[in-house]
Design a protein around this motif. Structure first.
Motif, PDB file in Angstrom:
ATOM      1  N   VAL A 104       0.827  -1.205   0.000  1.00 20.63           N
ATOM      2  CA  VAL A 104       0.000   0.000   0.000  1.00 20.63           C
ATOM      3  C   VAL A 104       0.863   1.257   0.000  1.00 20.63           C
ATOM      4  CG1 VAL A 104      -1.726   1.323   1.276  1.00 20.63           C
ATOM      5  CG2 VAL A 104      -1.906  -1.158   1.169  1.00 20.63           C
ATOM      6  N   ASP A 105       1.892   1.288   0.862  1.00 20.30           N
ATOM      7  CA  ASP A 105       2.734   2.481   0.955  1.00 20.30           C
ATOM      8  C   ASP A 105       3.455   2.766  -0.358  1.00 20.30           C
ATOM      9  OD1 ASP A 105       1.958   2.792   3.561  1.00 20.30           O
ATOM     10  OD2 ASP A 105       3.726   1.813   4.410  1.00 20.30           O
ATOM     11  N   GLY A 106       3.971   1.710  -0.983  1.00 20.54           N
ATOM     12  CA  GLY A 106       4.661   1.895  -2.254  1.00 20.54           C
ATOM     13  C   GLY A 106       3.733   2.385  -3.345  1.00 20.54           C
ATOM     14  N   LEU A 107       2.528   1.850  -3.377  1.00 21.75           N
ATOM     15  CA  LEU A 107       1.559   2.278  -4.388  1.00 21.75           C
ATOM     16  C   LEU A 107       1.117   3.714  -4.127  1.00 21.75           C
ATOM     17  CD1 LEU A 107      -0.293   1.837  -6.770  1.00 21.75           C
ATOM     18  CD2 LEU A 107      -1.898   0.645  -5.269  1.00 21.75           C
ATOM     19  N   ARG A 108       0.864   4.049  -2.880  1.00 22.43           N
ATOM     20  CA  ARG A 108       0.470   5.418  -2.557  1.00 22.43           C
ATOM     21  C   ARG A 108       1.553   6.418  -2.983  1.00 22.43           C
ATOM     22  NH1 ARG A 108      -0.079   4.908   2.619  1.00 22.43           N
ATOM     23  NH2 ARG A 108       1.960   5.767   3.140  1.00 22.43           N
ATOM     24  N   GLU A 109       2.790   6.068  -2.727  1.00 25.55           N
ATOM     25  CA  GLU A 109       3.905   6.941  -3.102  1.00 25.55           C
ATOM     26  C   GLU A 109       3.997   7.078  -4.620  1.00 25.55           C
ATOM     27  OE1 GLU A 109       8.789   7.100  -2.592  1.00 25.55           O
ATOM     28  OE2 GLU A 109       7.576   5.790  -1.305  1.00 25.55           O
ATOM     29  N   TRP A 110       3.830   5.960  -5.327  1.00 27.48           N
ATOM     30  CA  TRP A 110       3.914   5.992  -6.795  1.00 27.48           C
ATOM     31  C   TRP A 110       2.790   6.844  -7.371  1.00 27.48           C
ATOM     32  CZ3 TRP A 110       1.261   5.058 -11.197  1.00 27.48           C
ATOM     33  CH2 TRP A 110       2.005   4.917 -12.370  1.00 27.48           C
ATOM     34  N   LEU A 111       1.588   6.689  -6.859  1.00 32.56           N
ATOM     35  CA  LEU A 111       0.455   7.472  -7.350  1.00 32.56           C
ATOM     36  C   LEU A 111       0.711   8.968  -7.161  1.00 32.56           C
ATOM     37  CD1 LEU A 111      -2.511   5.368  -5.894  1.00 32.56           C
ATOM     38  CD2 LEU A 111      -1.801   5.475  -8.286  1.00 32.56           C
ATOM     39  N   SER A 112       1.246   9.323  -5.999  1.00 38.39           N
ATOM     40  CA  SER A 112       1.513  10.726  -5.705  1.00 38.39           C
ATOM     41  C   SER A 112       2.627  11.285  -6.587  1.00 38.39           C
ATOM     42  CB  SER A 112       1.886  10.884  -4.230  1.00 38.39           C
ATOM     43  OG  SER A 112       2.172  12.237  -3.914  1.00 38.39           O
ATOM     44  N   GLU A 113       3.717  10.526  -6.713  1.00 35.42           N
ATOM     45  CA  GLU A 113       4.865  11.006  -7.482  1.00 35.42           C
ATOM     46  C   GLU A 113       4.561  11.141  -8.967  1.00 35.42           C
ATOM     47  OE1 GLU A 113       8.019   8.318  -6.655  1.00 35.42           O
ATOM     48  OE2 GLU A 113       8.531   9.241  -4.713  1.00 35.42           O
ATOM     49  N   ASN A 114       3.629  10.335  -9.469  1.00 33.85           N
ATOM     50  CA  ASN A 114       3.324  10.340 -10.899  1.00 33.85           C
ATOM     51  C   ASN A 114       2.074  11.145 -11.245  1.00 33.85           C
ATOM     52  OD1 ASN A 114       5.210   8.269 -12.507  1.00 33.85           O
ATOM     53  ND2 ASN A 114       4.916   7.526 -10.411  1.00 33.85           N
ATOM     54  N   GLY A 115       1.544  11.846 -10.274  1.00 35.60           N
ATOM     55  CA  GLY A 115       0.423  12.734 -10.554  1.00 35.60           C
ATOM     56  C   GLY A 115      -0.842  12.040 -11.009  1.00 35.60           C
ATOM     57  N   ILE A 116      -1.084  10.825 -10.515  1.00 34.40           N
ATOM     58  CA  ILE A 116      -2.281  10.074 -10.921  1.00 34.40           C
ATOM     59  C   ILE A 116      -3.532  10.730 -10.330  1.00 34.40           C
ATOM     60  CG2 ILE A 116      -3.469   7.850 -10.790  1.00 34.40           C
ATOM     61  CD1 ILE A 116      -1.016   7.875 -12.626  1.00 34.40           C
ATOM     62  N   GLU A 117      -4.548  10.863 -11.164  1.00 38.26           N
ATOM     63  CA  GLU A 117      -5.794  11.521 -10.746  1.00 38.26           C
ATOM     64  C   GLU A 117      -6.961  10.555 -10.582  1.00 38.26           C
ATOM     65  OE1 GLU A 117      -6.147  15.553 -12.897  1.00 38.26           O
ATOM     66  OE2 GLU A 117      -4.833  14.317 -14.171  1.00 38.26           O
ATOM     67  N   ALA A 118      -6.833   9.340 -11.126  1.00 34.87           N
ATOM     68  CA  ALA A 118      -7.888   8.335 -10.984  1.00 34.87           C
ATOM     69  C   ALA A 118      -7.255   6.948 -11.144  1.00 34.87           C
ATOM     70  CB  ALA A 118      -8.993   8.529 -12.023  1.00 34.87           C
ATOM     71  N   VAL A 119      -7.854   5.965 -10.483  1.00 35.08           N
ATOM     72  CA  VAL A 119      -7.347   4.591 -10.519  1.00 35.08           C
ATOM     73  C   VAL A 119      -8.468   3.660 -10.957  1.00 35.08           C
ATOM     74  CG1 VAL A 119      -6.335   2.683  -9.199  1.00 35.08           C
ATOM     75  CG2 VAL A 119      -5.687   5.059  -8.669  1.00 35.08           C
ATOM     76  N   VAL A 120      -8.161   2.823 -11.938  1.00 38.43           N
ATOM     77  CA  VAL A 120      -9.098   1.783 -12.360  1.00 38.43           C
ATOM     78  C   VAL A 120      -8.449   0.433 -12.103  1.00 38.43           C
ATOM     79  CG1 VAL A 120     -10.404   0.767 -14.252  1.00 38.43           C
ATOM     80  CG2 VAL A 120     -10.118   3.250 -14.137  1.00 38.43           C
ATOM     81  N   ASP A 121      -9.055  -0.333 -11.233  1.00 40.20           N
ATOM     82  CA  ASP A 121      -8.577  -1.679 -10.923  1.00 40.20           C
ATOM     83  C   ASP A 121      -9.308  -2.665 -11.825  1.00 40.20           C
ATOM     84  OD1 ASP A 121      -7.882  -4.164  -9.791  1.00 40.20           O
ATOM     85  OD2 ASP A 121      -9.440  -3.976  -8.243  1.00 40.20           O
ATOM     86  N   ALA A 122      -8.643  -3.060 -12.902  1.00 44.12           N
ATOM     87  CA  ALA A 122      -9.230  -4.031 -13.837  1.00 44.12           C
ATOM     88  C   ALA A 122      -8.383  -5.296 -13.834  1.00 44.12           C
ATOM     89  CB  ALA A 122      -9.328  -3.442 -15.235  1.00 44.12           C
TER      90      ALA A 122
END
Length: 244
Positions: free
Chosen positions: A53-71
């Motif tokens: 979770v921590d690694g994903l949260r950091e990656w989302l923040s660093e890469n400016g992700i605005e939405a996530v689709v879990d497919a």
């Protein structure tokens, strides 16, 4: 809108294809890297885990992700839970795309079980020649069985294997004729599969029904509490456009 699609499924590839061709969307698809030669979606692709979770949260923040689709695959429970938690921590919208599961039909003999361990226990007394079609992960749950297994996967399983087995490396989809021939030639008495859903891999269930082969059906893990879910690519695309 920069969007992360957690993929590896046909639905993820179709959504990436649609969104990548639309102005206003910047799509990054992520694959777990568990298949050696995956079918890649169009557009930017990253392969490998995030580190929880921590690694994903950091990656989302660093890469400016605005939405996530879990497919992801319906049985990829770990990344699904991580995506929900990481997106919630950052206040990002997240959608889970899950194709409908299979429905038992007249003539089917299904034994529904909650997980791999229960599937291994359910085999007692059902037969001695087992068709194990669960992918390469989870095969170790059947390693202590005395039965003979036909194990079909895209890549070789890692870890313990049943002492008596045949490994069949193949990538589907497979036709009804192919599945019927396989069950007949290998004299399969029981099938073990996951409730992945979808028409592309349903032929094995039709073959089992026709031949009177019982199926041990492993249920999907539950989605995180409060998760927003849709069952089609069109519904996912409608949601994604609404987030702009």
């Amino acid at each position: 809108m920069k969007t992360l699609i957690l993929g590896g499924t046909r639905e993820a590839r179709e959504l990436a294809d649609i969104a990548s061709g639309e102005r206003g969307f910047d799509i990054v698809s992520s694959l777990a890297g568990r298949v050696r030669e995956p079918v890649l979606p169009v557009g930017a692709v990253r392969v490998g885990g995030f580190g929880g979770v921590d690694g994903l949260r950091e990656w989302l923040s660093e890469n400016g992700i605005e939405a996530v689709v879990d497919a992801t695959h319906p049985f990829a429970g770990g990344i699904t839970a991580n995506a929900a938690a990481a997106a919630a921590a950052l206040g990002l919208p997240v959608l889970h795309v899950r194709r409908p599961g299979w429905t038992e039909r007249a003539g089917d003999h299904w034994i529904r079980v909650p997980d791999l361990a229960a599937a291994a226990k359910a085999l007692g007394g059902l037969g001695d020649r087992i068709f194990l079609t669960i992918g390469r992960q989870g095969v170790a749950a059947f390693a202590d069985s005395d039965a003979w297994f036909l194990i079909r996967a895209i890549d070789p399983p890692e870890g313990a294997m049943p002492a008596r087995h045949e490994l069949l490396l193949a990538r589907g989809p497979f036709s009804l004729e192919e599945e019927t021939e396989l069950l007949t030639e290998r004299r399969i008495e029981v099938m073990v599969t996951k409730d992945s859903g979808g028409a592309l891999t349903e032929a094995k269930l039709t073959a089992a029904r026709t031949l009177g082969v019982p199926v041990v059906m492993i249920d999907r893990p539950a989605l995180p509490a409060g998760a927003r879910r849709v069952g089609t690519v069109q519904a996912a695309w409608d949601w994604l456009r609404s987030q702009r």
